[in-house]
Motif scaffolding. Structure first.
Motif, PDB file in Angstrom:
ATOM      1  N   GLU A   1       0.850  -1.197   0.000  1.00  0.00           N
ATOM      2  CA  GLU A   1       0.000   0.000   0.000  1.00  0.00           C
ATOM      3  C   GLU A   1       0.882   1.243   0.000  1.00  0.00           C
ATOM      4  O   GLU A   1       2.005   1.229   0.520  1.00  0.00           O
ATOM      5  CB  GLU A   1      -0.929  -0.002   1.212  1.00  0.00           C
TER       6      GLU A   1
ATOM      7  N   HIS B   1       0.613   5.942  -0.617  1.00  0.00           N
ATOM      8  CA  HIS B   1      -0.228   7.129  -0.780  1.00  0.00           C
ATOM      9  C   HIS B   1       0.306   7.956  -1.951  1.00  0.00           C
ATOM     10  O   HIS B   1       1.521   8.104  -2.111  1.00  0.00           O
ATOM     11  CB  HIS B   1      -0.216   7.990   0.480  1.00  0.00           C
TER      12      HIS B   1
ATOM     13  N   PHE C   1      -0.145  11.748  -3.913  1.00  0.00           N
ATOM     14  CA  PHE C   1      -0.658  13.111  -3.816  1.00  0.00           C
ATOM     15  C   PHE C   1      -0.173  13.921  -5.015  1.00  0.00           C
ATOM     16  O   PHE C   1       0.837  13.601  -5.637  1.00  0.00           O
ATOM     17  CB  PHE C   1      -0.166  13.778  -2.519  1.00  0.00           C
TER      18      PHE C   1
ATOM     19  N   LEU D   1      -4.898  16.193  -2.569  1.00  0.00           N
ATOM     20  CA  LEU D   1      -5.360  14.826  -2.770  1.00  0.00           C
ATOM     21  C   LEU D   1      -5.570  14.510  -4.237  1.00  0.00           C
ATOM     22  O   LEU D   1      -6.005  15.353  -5.018  1.00  0.00           O
ATOM     23  CB  LEU D   1      -6.683  14.601  -2.034  1.00  0.00           C
TER      24      LEU D   1
ATOM     25  N   GLY E   1     -10.897   9.319  -1.162  1.00  0.00           N
ATOM     26  CA  GLY E   1     -10.982   8.102  -0.378  1.00  0.00           C
ATOM     27  C   GLY E   1     -12.402   7.649  -0.107  1.00  0.00           C
ATOM     28  O   GLY E   1     -13.356   8.095  -0.755  1.00  0.00           O
TER      29      GLY E   1
ATOM     30  N   GLY F   1      -8.335   4.736   2.151  1.00  0.00           N
ATOM     31  CA  GLY F   1      -8.025   6.083   2.603  1.00  0.00           C
ATOM     32  C   GLY F   1      -7.830   7.080   1.477  1.00  0.00           C
ATOM     33  O   GLY F   1      -7.638   6.716   0.313  1.00  0.00           O
TER      34      GLY F   1
ATOM     35  N   GLY G   1      -6.217   9.194  -1.182  1.00  0.00           N
ATOM     36  CA  GLY G   1      -4.950   9.088  -1.896  1.00  0.00           C
ATOM     37  C   GLY G   1      -4.264   7.751  -1.742  1.00  0.00           C
ATOM     38  O   GLY G   1      -3.125   7.592  -2.193  1.00  0.00           O
ATOM     39  N   GLN G   2      -4.928   6.771  -1.145  1.00  0.00           N
ATOM     40  CA  GLN G   2      -4.280   5.496  -0.851  1.00  0.00           C
ATOM     41  C   GLN G   2      -4.527   4.495  -1.978  1.00  0.00           C
ATOM     42  O   GLN G   2      -5.651   4.366  -2.467  1.00  0.00           O
ATOM     43  CB  GLN G   2      -4.813   4.934   0.468  1.00  0.00           C
TER      44      GLN G   2
ATOM     45  N   SER H   1       4.249   8.155  -1.669  1.00  0.00           N
ATOM     46  CA  SER H   1       4.904   7.999  -0.375  1.00  0.00           C
ATOM     47  C   SER H   1       4.639   6.608   0.169  1.00  0.00           C
ATOM     48  O   SER H   1       3.501   6.134   0.170  1.00  0.00           O
ATOM     49  CB  SER H   1       4.379   9.041   0.624  1.00  0.00           C
TER      50      SER H   1
ATOM     51  N   ARG I   1       1.829   6.263   7.637  1.00  0.00           N
ATOM     52  CA  ARG I   1       0.634   7.099   7.749  1.00  0.00           C
ATOM     53  C   ARG I   1       1.017   8.578   7.719  1.00  0.00           C
ATOM     54  O   ARG I   1       1.467   9.125   8.728  1.00  0.00           O
ATOM     55  CB  ARG I   1      -0.152   6.792   9.026  1.00  0.00           C
TER      56      ARG I   1
ATOM     57  N   CYS J   1      -6.001  10.431   6.817  1.00  0.00           N
ATOM     58  CA  CYS J   1      -5.171   9.444   6.132  1.00  0.00           C
ATOM     59  C   CYS J   1      -5.224   8.115   6.869  1.00  0.00           C
ATOM     60  O   CYS J   1      -5.264   8.066   8.100  1.00  0.00           O
ATOM     61  CB  CYS J   1      -3.720   9.929   6.036  1.00  0.00           C
TER      62      CYS J   1
ATOM     63  N   ALA K   1      -0.885   2.625   5.993  1.00  0.00           N
ATOM     64  CA  ALA K   1      -0.547   1.756   4.868  1.00  0.00           C
ATOM     65  C   ALA K   1       0.317   0.607   5.377  1.00  0.00           C
ATOM     66  O   ALA K   1       1.225   0.799   6.184  1.00  0.00           O
ATOM     67  CB  ALA K   1       0.199   2.538   3.791  1.00  0.00           C
TER      68      ALA K   1
END
Length: 477
Positions: free
Chosen positions: A161, A163, A165, A188, A192, A230, A232-233, A269, A273, A279, A282
């Motif tokens: 996982e 993120h 952005f 973002l 999410g 979440g 952007g996850q 990233s 977290r 957020c 991950a």
């Protein structure tokens, strides 16, 4: 006079032939630069950029770099005193002598996102022809070789996982010249709350296309790509590989995706977290299975079995050493904030059958060649080589000692007999440093240096006044 690599016989005939093929390939492709890199203690790639015409010399002599690169924290601060003798004995680093990068001819890639540039991974050696005891890739290889000596192979599937952005500001101000540098301002890519839904999935396609192209060009076996819960996850899963290949894939994946996405204005990233509103944490789930010389999956249960005997011993080893090895699955301060009850992340060392709250999830069915154990304790920032090496060392000990496996937990968050995972990085560091098992597996020199790196990180954190402290104490007293 023969070069360093020839003198110490670091390449066999097959490797020498591959170096010739790489030189020819670089010339044919018109590459102008080669990035020669190694994975440091954090799994971050470091090295130098070599002009392409210098490549033959690299395959003869290797490349010299300062040995302090092996004792830097994640902010690039050297954490041991190399001048007064503190580092004496640690891979010849006293006085800041050089290490030598010896390129691995099997780890050459052309970077499609960076035209004209090649990427070449190296191992770490010393001037006397000895391999570095601080080379994390070597530590993983040593563990894999011990497994091979027992006629066994570990296969690994990556479930990662991250993120993503949008970078809002690409201009650096003078105030950004800090150590470490300030992260960029971001926004973002999606809001999410749409797990496995197509409702906003298409908004991620510009990002997903970059990821797909990058993985395809590098031969990384991407299987699935999805929006996680979440903001952007995202989540990526990859095809099963032999353990060392999976570790190599992960260091290449993180480096290449960071570059390819940044060129298009995106930040990916692998921090567990990010400190942004809502957020989600991950994780990096490591799927693992063990096979014999015939390629038979030894974790596949027989008729009437819930757990094969081999899987039971392996699991018992993972459970027995889970606390002292935790720092290799979760090496950052933030990683331990993920270990919370009822959160789809574990908080204790228990295993369960298809149980996503357990530290180790058994996915095994009679006749299913994909039977496996999923380690759910890891974070995406882990050094892949140390994470995988920790699994092999622990699991192999379970096999060799024929450790009995405790019963599966029905409720992984209330299992009273299960040990709690470390509550924070400081506890995990103490457990590692005090462990005779870790020292036997990885060596005293490595434990001393890695312990100093993580202790330096903790010292920097503890010297910083947090926003929490400022808000609660400034006007209260």
């Amino acid at each position: 006079m023969s070069g360093f690599i020839q003198k110490h016989q670091l390449y066999d005939k097959q490797a020498r032939e591959k170096t010739k093929q790489i030189i020819a390939r670089v010339k044919q492709a018109g590459l102008h630069s080669i990035r020669v890199l190694f994975a440091d203690q954090h799994g971050v790639m470091r090295g130098k950029t070599l002009m392409a015409e210098q490549l033959p010399g690299l395959f003869e002599q290797g490349m010299a770099l300062p040995s302090s690169l092996l004792i830097k924290d994640i902010a690039n601060r050297t954490v041991m005193d190399v001048w007064s003798g503190e580092a004496t004995g640690l891979a010849g680093m006293a006085g800041l002598g050089d290490i030598l990068l010896v390129p691995d001819p099997d780890r050459f890639f052309e970077l499609a996102h960076a035209p004209g540039i090649g990427w070449l991974q190296a191992d770490i050696w010393h001037n006397d022809g000895t391999p570095s005891p601080l080379d994390t890739r070597r530590l993983a290889r040593q563990q894999a070789e011990q497994l091979a000596a027992a006629g066994l192979t570990l296969s690994v599937g990556l479930e990662v996982e991250a993120h993503i952005f949008r970078i809002e500001s690409e201009h650096l101000a003078a105030a950004d010249a800090t150590q470490p540098g300030r992260p960029p301002e971001v926004s973002l890519v999606h809001q999410g709350w749409q797990l496995a839904s197509e409702q906003r999935l298409d908004s991620l396609e510009p990002v997903f296309e970059i990821i797909r192209q990058c993985c395809r060009s590098l031969g990384l076996p991407l299987r699935t790509l999805e929006a996680e819960f979440g903001p952007g996850q995202i989540e990526m899963t990859f095809g099963v590989r032999e353990a060392m290949q999976a570790g190599d894939d992960m260091v290449l994946l993180r480096a290449a995706l960071r570059q390819a996405l940044a060129r298009q204005g995106w930040l990916i990233s692998f921090m567990c977290r990010p400190a942004l509103p809502n957020c989600f944490s991950a994780g990096w789930h490591l799927h693992q299975s063990l096979s014999d010389k015939r390629g038979e999956n030894l974790f596949m249960p027989e008729a009437g079995q819930q757990l094969s005997q081999t899987a039971g011993h392996w699991l018992a080893g993972l459970l027995a050493h889970g606390r002292e090895m935790a720092i290799f699955a979760a090496p950052t301060l933030t990683g331990y904030k993920r270990y919370r009850p009822h959160s789809l992340a574990p908080d204790r060392l228990a295993w369960g059958v298809d149980n996503r709250g357990a530290a180790f999830r058994l996915i095994a069915v009679e006749g299913d060649k994909a039977s496996r154990i999923e380690n759910r304790t890891g974070e995406p920032a882990a050094n892949p080589y140390l994470y995988i090496a920790s699994q092999i060392a622990s699991g192999l000990d379970g096999l060799q000692q024929k450790r009995p496996c405790p019963p599966a937990a029905q409720n992984a968050y209330t299992e009273e007999t299960a040990e709690k995972l470390p509550a924070n990085l400081a506890e995990a560091l103490d457990l590692m440093q005090e462990s005779a098992f870790v020292r036997a597996a990885f060596g005293d020199l490595f434990v001393a240096a890695y312990g100093a790196v993580k202790a330096g990180e903790l010292a920097q954190f503890n010297s910083h006044v947090t926003d929490f402290e400022q808000q609660h104490y400034l006007t209260a007293f």
